[in-house]
Design an enzyme around this catalytic site. Structure first.
Site, short mmCIF file in Angstrom:
data_model
loop_
_atom_site.label_atom_id
_atom_site.label_comp_id
_atom_site.label_asym_id
_atom_site.label_seq_id
_atom_site.Cartn_x
_atom_site.Cartn_y
_atom_site.Cartn_z
N LYS A 44 -40.71 -6.32 13.84
CA LYS A 44 -39.74 -7.41 13.95
C LYS A 44 -39.83 -8.16 15.28
O LYS A 44 -39.61 -9.38 15.33
CB LYS A 44 -38.32 -6.87 13.74
N ASP A 58 -31.30 -10.16 8.44
CA ASP A 58 -30.50 -8.93 8.57
C ASP A 58 -29.05 -9.30 8.87
O ASP A 58 -28.12 -8.56 8.50
CB ASP A 58 -31.04 -8.05 9.69
#
Length: 275
Positions: A65, A101
């Protein structure tokens, strides 16, 4: 044939293909395909850069990420703020990075709390998932967050909290956890189940979002249910973050019910296989 994939390591048990492929089928997107690629963070740039034009986007899980954010040509405001990206979308001007997210946590909080107000939250853990959790809590209207963590990582989280307008405090596991949890309107746990297993009876005094979904239920959510509180698992968060990715990749509204049904069916199948 348009394609997308999830990148990470380990990746073989990822549920993202289940969600996205179910969405393609339900939306009538013939020929679309979603797969997975095993890659460490250092391998992500070359893999994405070398992908064929049929790949319209990538979902990114750990450990990639941070690398995804650095690699991108353009970055969403929320990804920049949080400091990581779980989504890469091919654009004419290059690769665009986003962090859905945030929407995963937001959707899970909606499922957990409905329209109930929440002003004070307990956040368990201060790792990567804590950051989108803070974003979603702030958007929800939470103003005060108590972070429960074994080490003081205030220096890492406080700048983000200040940007979000959150009042942040830190406590270790040697504090009065029962009093702290009873003062909270919601608890968000971002740590493995074993990390809090010894103190769940002290913590489980508010509605719980536990980002763990395998195995499910966790000791924390079981204890919260025994105390009369609702719980939501990480599979709900996973679904909501995928809905936004699906729409960014395809330009089509995500068939949410069908995607969530496919996810629940796969989780049930896996639980029966383990037994």
């Amino acid at each position: 044939m348009p394609r997308a994939a999830v990148l990470g390591s380990p990746i073989e048990h990822s549920l993202s293909p289940v969600l996205h492929n179910a969405g393609y089928e339900a939306a009538g997107l013939e020929g679309w395909d979603y797969t997975r690629f095993e890659t460490a963070a250092e391998g992500l740039p070359d893999l994405v850069r070398g992908s064929t034009p049929e790949f319209v986007g990538f979902s990114v899980t750990m450990p990639g990420k941070f690398a995804a954010l650095r690699f991108a040509d353009t970055v969403s405001e929320r990804a920049q703020l949080i400091g990581s990206a779980n989504t890469l979308v091919r654009k004419e001007e290059g690769w665009f990075a986003d962090n859905t997210d945030t929407e995963g946590v937001r959707g899970a909080l909606i499922e957990l709390l409905g329209d109930s107000p929440a002003r004070h939250a307990m956040l368990i853990g201060a790792g990567g998932t804590a950051r989108p959790a803070l974003w979603a809590l702030a958007e929800r209207g939470v103003s005060t967050v108590t972070v429960l963590n074994r080490s003081d990582r205030s220096a890492e989280l406080r700048p983000l909290a200040q940007e979000l307008g959150l009042e942040l405090s830190f406590t270790g596991f040697d504090g009065d956890l029962s009093a702290l949890s009873r003062a909270a309107d919601v608890i968000v746990s971002t740590v493995p189940a074993a990390a809090v297993e010894d103190c769940v009876f002290d913590i489980a005094h508010a509605p719980v979002l536990d980002v763990i979904y395998d195995p499910w239920p966790t000791p924390l959510t079981t204890c919260a249910a025994a105390n009369g509180y609702k719980s939501v698992g990480g599979h709900v968060m996973l679904a909501y973050q995928a809905f936004s990715q699906f729409e960014q990749f395809t330009g089509v509204a995500a068939p949410r019910e069908e995607m969530l049904n496919a996810l629940n069916e796969e989780l049930q199948r896996r639980s029966q296989t383990v037994k």
